[in-house]
Design an enzyme around this catalytic site. Sequence first.
Site, mmCIF file in Angstrom:
data_model
loop_
_atom_site.group_PDB
_atom_site.id
_atom_site.type_symbol
_atom_site.label_atom_id
_atom_site.label_comp_id
_atom_site.label_asym_id
_atom_site.label_seq_id
_atom_site.Cartn_x
_atom_site.Cartn_y
_atom_site.Cartn_z
ATOM 1 N N ASP A 169 -12.061 -6.747 7.632
ATOM 2 C CA ASP A 169 -12.503 -6.197 6.355
ATOM 3 C C ASP A 169 -13.298 -4.908 6.595
ATOM 4 O O ASP A 169 -14.356 -4.943 7.229
ATOM 5 C CB ASP A 169 -13.375 -7.225 5.647
ATOM 6 N N ASP A 213 0.836 -1.189 0.000
ATOM 7 C CA ASP A 213 0.000 0.000 0.000
ATOM 8 C C ASP A 213 0.878 1.248 0.000
ATOM 9 O O ASP A 213 1.610 1.508 0.961
ATOM 10 C CB ASP A 213 -0.904 -0.012 1.234
ATOM 11 N N GLN A 252 -9.235 1.934 1.519
ATOM 12 C CA GLN A 252 -8.282 2.419 0.541
ATOM 13 C C GLN A 252 -6.856 2.136 1.037
ATOM 14 O O GLN A 252 -6.668 1.916 2.223
ATOM 15 C CB GLN A 252 -8.446 3.939 0.359
#
Length: 315
Positions: free
Chosen positions: A298, A240, A287
Site C-alpha cells: 500500500d 488502471d 494513482q
Amino acid sequence: MKFKLSLSSVCAAAVVAGVALAAPAAHAGVQAKTKYPIVLVHGFIGFDNILGAVNYFYDVPGTLRNEGATVYVASVNPSQTTEFRGEELIQQMKQWAAKDGVTKFNLIGHSHGGPTVRYAAGTVPTMVASVSTVAGTHFGSKVADVIGANTTPGGGFDQAATAGLKLISWLTGNKTTSNTDLLTALGALSSEGAAKFNAKFPAGAPTTTCGVGPDKATIAGNSIRFYSFSGTSVKTNGWDVSDAILAETAKYFGSEPNDGLVGRCASHWGKVIKDNYTWNHLDEINQVLGTIGSSSPDPVAFYVQHANRLKWAFL
C-alpha cells in the site's frame, strides 16, 4: 510516432490521476508525528491539488495528518527547470516557516520533485532536516532523452503539450503558469541536464555507478539525511488506465528495470531504502485512483512508515 503518443498520453493520465478526493481520516494516531513538518513535492506534469480538492499524492496528506504529522503540499510549476521549481518551493517553505514558526522541514519529492527538493536542501540547508525521493529523476530519464531529441521547438506537438501543461498549472492555481514549457522541463529531465545539475548539487550522490550514497551529508555545516525509494514494475493492475501508457514509455529503457518513466539506478540518491517495489511511476503516489497491483504494498502505508522512520531519526 510512438514517442508523441506516449507523452501526450502521460499528460492525459496525470489529469485522470486527480479525479478522486482524499478519504477522511478514520482515527487519530502518532505513527507519523515527526519532529519537523513534512513537505510533499510533485513531479513533472504534476500538481499539488486540482481546484483545491484533488491531491497528487492520492490519500497521502490526510492519512499522514491523521497519524500525527504536520504536512504541507508544495505548488511548483509542472514543467520547468529544477532550479525554477526549487525556488518556488523555497519561497513556500519560508512562508510556512514565518507563519507557523517552523525551523526545519522533511522534504519528500516524487519524480522531478526529487531533484527539486535537493535544490532546496543545497540552497537553504538550515531549513532542511531530511531529503527523501521517490523515483527521483536524479540521473535523468530515457523517456525525456528520446522525446526531447525528437520534438521540434515550436512545432505542433511542442505547442499542444505545453498548452496541456499550462492547463494543469492553471487548474492548480500555480502563480507561474505562463512560465510552463515542455522542452524546458525535458531539458532538465534529460541525462545531460541531470548531470549538470548534479555537478552543482552533489550532496548525497551515490559513490559508485548504481550504488548508494551517504545517509547523511553536510551542506554548509548543516547535517541533512538523504533517503531514496523507487519501483520497478510497469503493468500492475489491468483496471488502471495508466499501465498501458507506462508500458509504452518503459520500452525506451530496454532491459533496464524501471517504473515506466524512471530507471532503477537513476532513482538512487543517499541511503537507498528499497529500489524495487512492485509499483509503477503512478503507483508510487497511489494513482490512478489507488488502483495498484493486488499484491503490491500500500503506497499510503509506505508514506506513513517513512514518516515513522523520520520520527525516530530526529528524536
